[in-house]
Design an enzyme around this catalytic site. Sequence first.
Site, mmCIF file in Angstrom:
data_model
loop_
_atom_site.group_PDB
_atom_site.id
_atom_site.type_symbol
_atom_site.label_atom_id
_atom_site.label_comp_id
_atom_site.label_asym_id
_atom_site.label_seq_id
_atom_site.Cartn_x
_atom_site.Cartn_y
_atom_site.Cartn_z
ATOM 1 N N TRP A 52 -20.101 40.442 4.725
ATOM 2 C CA TRP A 52 -20.948 39.242 4.943
ATOM 3 C C TRP A 52 -19.495 38.279 5.129
ATOM 4 O O TRP A 52 -18.897 37.502 5.258
ATOM 5 C CB TRP A 52 -21.139 39.045 3.367
ATOM 6 C CG TRP A 52 -21.331 37.706 3.327
ATOM 7 C CD1 TRP A 52 -22.886 37.428 3.430
ATOM 8 C CD2 TRP A 52 -20.980 36.327 1.985
ATOM 9 N NE1 TRP A 52 -22.539 35.896 3.362
ATOM 10 C CE2 TRP A 52 -21.650 35.359 2.359
ATOM 11 C CE3 TRP A 52 -19.848 37.247 1.557
ATOM 12 C CZ2 TRP A 52 -21.177 34.544 1.634
ATOM 13 C CZ3 TRP A 52 -19.773 35.932 1.138
ATOM 14 C CH2 TRP A 52 -19.742 34.708 0.934
ATOM 15 N N HIS A 53 -18.293 39.360 4.214
ATOM 16 C CA HIS A 53 -17.104 38.236 4.305
ATOM 17 C C HIS A 53 -16.992 37.929 5.793
ATOM 18 O O HIS A 53 -15.914 36.723 6.377
ATOM 19 C CB HIS A 53 -16.201 39.199 3.412
ATOM 20 C CG HIS A 53 -16.218 38.689 1.858
ATOM 21 N ND1 HIS A 53 -16.753 38.832 1.273
ATOM 22 C CD2 HIS A 53 -15.083 36.799 1.213
ATOM 23 C CE1 HIS A 53 -16.733 38.363 -0.467
ATOM 24 N NE2 HIS A 53 -15.805 37.485 -0.280
ATOM 25 N N ASP A 54 -16.737 39.308 6.431
ATOM 26 C CA ASP A 54 -15.944 39.043 7.877
ATOM 27 C C ASP A 54 -16.278 40.798 8.765
ATOM 28 O O ASP A 54 -16.198 41.307 8.373
ATOM 29 C CB ASP A 54 -14.669 38.835 7.756
ATOM 30 C CG ASP A 54 -14.169 38.265 9.267
ATOM 31 O OD1 ASP A 54 -15.179 38.140 10.338
ATOM 32 O OD2 ASP A 54 -12.756 38.271 9.892
#
Length: 586
Positions: free
Chosen positions: A472-474
Amino acid sequence: MGWKDIGSLLSLKMLDSRLDPGSDAKRIQKASMGATKSRWNTLEFKIYYTVFAIAVPLMLRAVISATNEHSPNFPRFEPLLSQGWIWGRKVDNSDSQYRFFRNNLPLLTGLVLLHTGLKKVVLRVLHCQRTQFDLVFGVFFLFAAHGVNAFRVTVHLLINYIIAKSFRKKPRLAIFLTWVYGIGSLFINNSYRQYPFGNVVSVLEPLDSSFKGLIERWDVFYNFTLLRMLSFNMDFLEKWREVTTGKKSMSPTPTPPSMKPELKRSASSATTLETICENGTKNVLQERARLYAPHHIQDYSFSHYIAYITYTPLFIAGPIITFNDYLYQSQHTLPSINRKGIMGYALRFAICVLTMEVVLHYIYAVAVSKTKAWQGDTPFQISMIGLFNLNIIWLKLLIPWRLFRLWALMDGIDPPENMLRCVNNNYSTLGFWRAWHSSYNKWVVRYIYIPLGGSKSRILTSLAVFSFVAIWHDIELRLLLWGWLIVLVLLPEVFAQKFFAAYQKRPWFRFLCSVGAVFNIWTMMIANLFGFCLGYDGTVYLVKGIFLTWAGIKFLVFANIALFVGTQVMFEQREGEKRKGINVKC
């Protein structure tokens, strides 16, 4: 303002009303049960205060000497500095994420005043529902923020909604498809975020040269939109299952069998969303109950869906509030929405902004990390560069989140506070993740951790949770490895808690806990320095400097003593909170 007023301003109760037990005797008794007597005035803690008085100035001195204009490495990172406003000093505005927020703070402030003022006028004049205003203003803001790229977001919104509604009669399939598409959309955005419209349909080619919005990188902020998309689908499918099968949800206040919700609304199907206290007065539902608030099935409509997804105060970066909670608060104003609480929160926000400005004007840790300009620095200095980098990361996330939460509070919606503890006030890996991005943690617990089994299979559920958090962050292998590393860091703490639980009453137990806490702090520091600050090269350089040099070993010994003292103070602070009926569990 006296010390008592300052203490009240900085208290957890003022930070988030969810943490205030109020007059709930059972909650206070449960939290204070087993709390120890105060140690603040003992000889032991007076020694600790002395250690603090020595260690903290030395830490500041180390990082300032390694990052200011007198550092031998200054010419390497000076190009990243900008002209500041404090005493003619330069400012480290090199972090692109915070620079975007800092440069646009006046614009955001104007938008806050415009939105809240306009909404009050419209609701008073037109007597419309709050969700109707949120829908219209939200759609307008979506296109203002992302321009033609708003169509890309809209496609994701429509597909997600269609999945939930089309497959609602097969909830398991709908849930599976929701998660597959939700996670898949992150990969789609990563590969095709700038895919030309003209390549899809030639008639759309003019869109490729059209207005891209105030925030051109729409895909970065889509990640928060995704959490709201998933929340709507999960809440709707849970309600649909309850309506069609009669099986109760996990709600602490389930709908009685005689009041089974109907698929179509009628005059007799209206349900009240308020609870009645023993003294006969009405009181709104508590947070946990709001997650499962008994909305009518027709409240899970497309208009409410879009109003929730595009709710302007929380659209850009949260904090995250579930669909059920948002809809409930749109219909009922919580007691926490009051002038005193909002003013106190606004003052705390202003203090945080000023603190960040002072740090960026006197400690250029971000610029040093970006240029890896730490040659010749001692292990103590490098570790402080990493530590203050983490502090800056904490502040750069805290400040936007608090602005957006303040905006929501002014608008009558009370989302969870994202940062419950200072980043330096953590010794437990589990507690750290409860306090860091708290609303996201609550979202993860509600929609991933508990559905997958929770504590019954903690290792597997934790792997699933942190894998999702990393993606989700990257979408980057480094962050996925970071997520798995966090799970490995969790294991010793989980096993230690189970093994030593029987010795909690022993006088030496808290000192043994400090030993484990110091180990935890080191592992958390290294994991986060690797993932977000120093990277592989910097972390290896630091570890070698600590263990392979005499100066490093000496630093390690004194650092462990300081951390031991710090953890004892953290323990006592939490015991003090318990004595007041507050148990944050972090």
